[in-house]
Scaffold this motif. Structure first.
Motif, PDB file in Angstrom:
ATOM      1  N   GLU A 167      81.595  86.859   5.539  1.00  0.00           N
ATOM      2  CA  GLU A 167      81.163  88.091   5.794  1.00  0.00           C
ATOM      3  C   GLU A 167      79.820  88.285   6.832  1.00  0.00           C
ATOM      4  O   GLU A 167      79.737  88.537   7.511  1.00  0.00           O
ATOM      5  CB  GLU A 167      80.777  89.074   4.284  1.00  0.00           C
ATOM      6  CG  GLU A 167      81.323  90.389   4.395  1.00  0.00           C
ATOM      7  CD  GLU A 167      81.033  90.622   2.788  1.00  0.00           C
ATOM      8  OE1 GLU A 167      79.916  91.178   2.404  1.00  0.00           O
ATOM      9  OE2 GLU A 167      82.116  90.666   2.073  1.00  0.00           O
ATOM     10  N   GLN A 168      78.924  87.355   5.965  1.00  0.00           N
ATOM     11  CA  GLN A 168      77.849  87.220   6.885  1.00  0.00           C
ATOM     12  C   GLN A 168      77.785  86.631   8.518  1.00  0.00           C
ATOM     13  O   GLN A 168      77.400  87.352   9.404  1.00  0.00           O
ATOM     14  CB  GLN A 168      76.682  86.005   6.328  1.00  0.00           C
ATOM     15  CG  GLN A 168      76.027  86.413   4.982  1.00  0.00           C
ATOM     16  CD  GLN A 168      75.535  85.316   4.167  1.00  0.00           C
ATOM     17  OE1 GLN A 168      75.667  84.156   4.593  1.00  0.00           O
ATOM     18  NE2 GLN A 168      74.600  85.545   3.323  1.00  0.00           N
ATOM     19  N   LEU A 169      78.682  85.610   8.545  1.00  0.00           N
ATOM     20  CA  LEU A 169      78.957  85.213   9.842  1.00  0.00           C
ATOM     21  C   LEU A 169      79.648  86.158  10.802  1.00  0.00           C
ATOM     22  O   LEU A 169      79.220  86.287  12.004  1.00  0.00           O
ATOM     23  CB  LEU A 169      79.700  83.678  10.122  1.00  0.00           C
ATOM     24  CG  LEU A 169      79.057  82.691   9.270  1.00  0.00           C
ATOM     25  CD1 LEU A 169      79.479  81.366   9.551  1.00  0.00           C
ATOM     26  CD2 LEU A 169      77.663  82.439   9.594  1.00  0.00           C
ATOM     27  N   LEU A 170      80.630  87.016  10.165  1.00  0.00           N
ATOM     28  CA  LEU A 170      81.294  88.153  10.913  1.00  0.00           C
ATOM     29  C   LEU A 170      80.537  89.096  11.214  1.00  0.00           C
ATOM     30  O   LEU A 170      80.586  89.914  12.143  1.00  0.00           O
ATOM     31  CB  LEU A 170      82.562  88.416  10.207  1.00  0.00           C
ATOM     32  CG  LEU A 170      83.531  87.407  10.216  1.00  0.00           C
ATOM     33  CD1 LEU A 170      84.898  87.828   9.542  1.00  0.00           C
ATOM     34  CD2 LEU A 170      84.258  86.720  11.578  1.00  0.00           C
ATOM     35  N   ALA A 171      79.543  89.259  10.620  1.00  0.00           N
ATOM     36  CA  ALA A 171      78.558  90.533  10.902  1.00  0.00           C
ATOM     37  C   ALA A 171      77.643  90.068  12.098  1.00  0.00           C
ATOM     38  O   ALA A 171      77.153  90.955  12.776  1.00  0.00           O
ATOM     39  CB  ALA A 171      77.596  90.791   9.813  1.00  0.00           C
ATOM     40  N   GLU A 172      77.598  88.787  12.535  1.00  0.00           N
ATOM     41  CA  GLU A 172      76.885  88.373  13.822  1.00  0.00           C
ATOM     42  C   GLU A 172      77.659  88.577  14.953  1.00  0.00           C
ATOM     43  O   GLU A 172      76.951  88.279  16.132  1.00  0.00           O
ATOM     44  CB  GLU A 172      76.140  87.035  13.604  1.00  0.00           C
ATOM     45  CG  GLU A 172      75.340  86.800  12.268  1.00  0.00           C
ATOM     46  CD  GLU A 172      74.858  85.532  11.954  1.00  0.00           C
ATOM     47  OE1 GLU A 172      75.066  84.624  13.007  1.00  0.00           O
ATOM     48  OE2 GLU A 172      74.535  85.259  11.038  1.00  0.00           O
ATOM     49  N   ALA A 173      78.762  88.446  14.852  1.00  0.00           N
ATOM     50  CA  ALA A 173      79.734  88.203  16.190  1.00  0.00           C
ATOM     51  C   ALA A 173      81.219  88.927  15.869  1.00  0.00           C
ATOM     52  O   ALA A 173      81.557  89.169  14.841  1.00  0.00           O
ATOM     53  CB  ALA A 173      80.172  86.719  16.414  1.00  0.00           C
ATOM     54  N   ARG A 174      81.879  89.234  16.909  1.00  0.00           N
ATOM     55  CA  ARG A 174      83.033  90.106  16.692  1.00  0.00           C
ATOM     56  C   ARG A 174      84.108  89.155  15.954  1.00  0.00           C
ATOM     57  O   ARG A 174      84.920  89.599  15.182  1.00  0.00           O
ATOM     58  CB  ARG A 174      83.612  90.188  18.046  1.00  0.00           C
ATOM     59  CG  ARG A 174      84.867  91.177  18.146  1.00  0.00           C
ATOM     60  CD  ARG A 174      84.933  91.675  19.635  1.00  0.00           C
ATOM     61  NE  ARG A 174      84.899  90.651  20.518  1.00  0.00           N
ATOM     62  CZ  ARG A 174      85.709  89.906  21.155  1.00  0.00           C
ATOM     63  NH1 ARG A 174      87.029  90.886  21.196  1.00  0.00           N
ATOM     64  NH2 ARG A 174      85.706  89.057  21.911  1.00  0.00           N
ATOM     65  N   VAL A 182      81.186  80.051  20.465  1.00  0.00           N
ATOM     66  CA  VAL A 182      80.711  80.030  21.587  1.00  0.00           C
ATOM     67  C   VAL A 182      79.411  80.039  21.736  1.00  0.00           C
ATOM     68  O   VAL A 182      78.672  79.853  22.381  1.00  0.00           O
ATOM     69  CB  VAL A 182      81.618  80.799  22.586  1.00  0.00           C
ATOM     70  CG1 VAL A 182      80.888  80.957  23.944  1.00  0.00           C
ATOM     71  CG2 VAL A 182      83.116  80.662  22.517  1.00  0.00           C
ATOM     72  N   SER A 183      78.957  81.114  20.945  1.00  0.00           N
ATOM     73  CA  SER A 183      77.328  81.489  21.248  1.00  0.00           C
ATOM     74  C   SER A 183      76.568  80.353  20.672  1.00  0.00           C
ATOM     75  O   SER A 183      75.413  80.222  21.078  1.00  0.00           O
ATOM     76  CB  SER A 183      76.981  82.719  20.518  1.00  0.00           C
ATOM     77  OG  SER A 183      76.970  82.717  19.197  1.00  0.00           O
ATOM     78  N   LEU A 184      76.988  79.677  19.633  1.00  0.00           N
ATOM     79  CA  LEU A 184      76.446  78.318  19.203  1.00  0.00           C
ATOM     80  C   LEU A 184      76.467  77.179  19.965  1.00  0.00           C
ATOM     81  O   LEU A 184      75.392  76.458  20.105  1.00  0.00           O
ATOM     82  CB  LEU A 184      77.017  78.218  17.667  1.00  0.00           C
ATOM     83  CG  LEU A 184      76.705  79.047  16.543  1.00  0.00           C
ATOM     84  CD1 LEU A 184      77.466  78.792  15.383  1.00  0.00           C
ATOM     85  CD2 LEU A 184      75.279  78.916  16.187  1.00  0.00           C
ATOM     86  N   THR A 185      77.389  76.925  20.538  1.00  0.00           N
ATOM     87  CA  THR A 185      77.773  75.670  21.311  1.00  0.00           C
ATOM     88  C   THR A 185      78.020  75.853  22.667  1.00  0.00           C
ATOM     89  O   THR A 185      77.832  74.730  23.447  1.00  0.00           O
ATOM     90  CB  THR A 185      79.219  75.262  20.940  1.00  0.00           C
ATOM     91  OG1 THR A 185      80.091  75.967  21.241  1.00  0.00           O
ATOM     92  CG2 THR A 185      78.976  74.944  19.273  1.00  0.00           C
ATOM     93  N   GLY A 186      78.064  77.270  23.327  1.00  0.00           N
ATOM     94  CA  GLY A 186      78.156  77.297  24.704  1.00  0.00           C
ATOM     95  C   GLY A 186      79.607  77.000  25.054  1.00  0.00           C
ATOM     96  O   GLY A 186      79.823  77.045  26.492  1.00  0.00           O
ATOM     97  N   ARG A 187      80.310  76.586  24.234  1.00  0.00           N
ATOM     98  CA  ARG A 187      81.882  76.547  24.756  1.00  0.00           C
ATOM     99  C   ARG A 187      82.717  76.844  23.640  1.00  0.00           C
ATOM    100  O   ARG A 187      82.625  77.264  22.574  1.00  0.00           O
ATOM    101  CB  ARG A 187      81.989  74.854  24.915  1.00  0.00           C
ATOM    102  CG  ARG A 187      81.737  73.962  23.821  1.00  0.00           C
ATOM    103  CD  ARG A 187      81.404  72.690  24.335  1.00  0.00           C
ATOM    104  NE  ARG A 187      80.811  71.988  23.337  1.00  0.00           N
ATOM    105  CZ  ARG A 187      81.044  71.192  22.310  1.00  0.00           C
ATOM    106  NH1 ARG A 187      82.623  70.928  22.227  1.00  0.00           N
ATOM    107  NH2 ARG A 187      80.575  70.615  21.103  1.00  0.00           N
ATOM    108  N   ARG A 188      84.110  77.074  24.020  1.00  0.00           N
ATOM    109  CA  ARG A 188      85.169  77.328  23.122  1.00  0.00           C
ATOM    110  C   ARG A 188      85.554  76.143  22.438  1.00  0.00           C
ATOM    111  O   ARG A 188      85.238  74.991  22.868  1.00  0.00           O
ATOM    112  CB  ARG A 188      86.371  78.052  24.049  1.00  0.00           C
ATOM    113  CG  ARG A 188      86.020  79.142  24.674  1.00  0.00           C
ATOM    114  CD  ARG A 188      87.075  80.311  24.351  1.00  0.00           C
ATOM    115  NE  ARG A 188      86.697  81.589  24.651  1.00  0.00           N
ATOM    116  CZ  ARG A 188      86.088  82.395  23.673  1.00  0.00           C
ATOM    117  NH1 ARG A 188      86.505  82.133  22.461  1.00  0.00           N
ATOM    118  NH2 ARG A 188      85.676  83.549  23.973  1.00  0.00           N
TER     119      ARG A 188
END
Ligand SMILES: Nc1ncnc2c1ncn2[C@@H]1O[C@H](COP(=O)(O)OP(=O)(O)OP(=O)(O)O)[C@@H](O)[C@H]1O
Ligand SMILES: [Mg+2]
Length: 241
Positions: A218-225, A232-238
């Protein structure tokens, strides 16, 4: 807060020149399903194998129900059900014979074999040679074997990699039911963000031997779609380039 089932404290592990795990700490309470996400080489299998007692950390500490592996091997093996990243069976045994063999290790009999065949949805394959099972059926058999001993802890390394979406969903149903009906704690490694979202209450994203981000789903999904975008936002890649 109940006592943790698994506690990992500042664990390091290297192979020759590769630092596979670099100072990981994790606490897993009873009944929690944890997803370990990360690209190839992130250190997921190494971490899980250390928890399974297959590999020894260079430093740091791992306890299961408060006990270290050293000196408690038999007791801890009875608490853990596991399936390795690639499961090999004895091809010339049938499904029921394979389960019977594993059941016998725990002094369990045909009754438990029949229960597991049902849980794993292998009723129609009970007499099939293991070599003739599809990929999804083999994985369901692997999970059935992991569950035979009604373990307190289930450790699954990429149980759905390479399976088609239907076969993957069948495995999800087995695990969802386990979550509803038992107090088993699970660590599941996967490359599939959707799998983590659907099955797990807690998500750990690893890369290069460290934890990049962790939290409740829940926490992580509140930060991103979704978890793909978060990755991607953490690592810059898929996760798959
Ligand atoms: N027995 C070994 N000997 C040498 N290097 C190893 C060994 N096991 C793992 N490694 C290295 O440690 C790193 C982490 O590997 P690990 O298998 O833990 O990754 P992973 O996250 O499980 O990857 P994958 O998603 O591909 O399964 C990699 O660089 C790998 O090459
Ligand atoms: Mg792996």
């Amino acid at each position: 807060m109940p006592d943790p089932v698994i506690e990992v404290k500042n664990v390091w592990k290297s192979f020759k020149t590769v630092q596979a795990v670099k100072g990981i700490s994790l606490t897993i309470p009873r009944g929690q399903f944890i997803a370990l996400l990360g690209p190839n080489g992130a250190g997921k299998t190494t971490l899980v194998e250390m928890i399974e007692g297959i590999q020894k950390p260079d430093s740091g500490e791992i306890t299961i129900m408060g006990k270290h592996w050293k000196g408690n091997e038999d007791e801890l093996h009875r608490m853990i059900g596991l399936s390795l990243q690639e499961t090999r069976f004895i091809d010339k045994l049938r499904v029921n014979e394979t389960l019977g063999l594993f059941a016998s290790f725990f002094n369990l009999g045909r009754e438990r074999v029949n229960e597991i065949i049902k849980i794993a949805g292998l009723e129609e394959k009970r007499k099939s040679l293991v070599v003739n099972l599809s990929g999804g059926q083999r994985q369901r058999l692997a999970i059935g074997i992991a569950l035979i001993n009604t373990p307190l802890i289930l450790l699954l390394d990429e149980p759905t990699t390479g399976l088609d979406p239907n076969a993957r969903r069948e495995i999800w149903e087995i695990l969802k039911r386990l979550k509803r009906e038992s107090e088993t704690s699970m660590i599941l490694t996967t490359h599939y963000m959707e799998e983590a979202e659907k099955l797990c209450d807690y998500v750990v994203i690893m890369d290069n031997g460290i934890i990049l981000r962790e939290g409740t789903t829940e926490q992580l999904l509140a930060e991103a779609r979704n978890l793909d975008d978060l990755f991607v936002s953490l690592t810059g890649r898929r996760i798959y380039e």
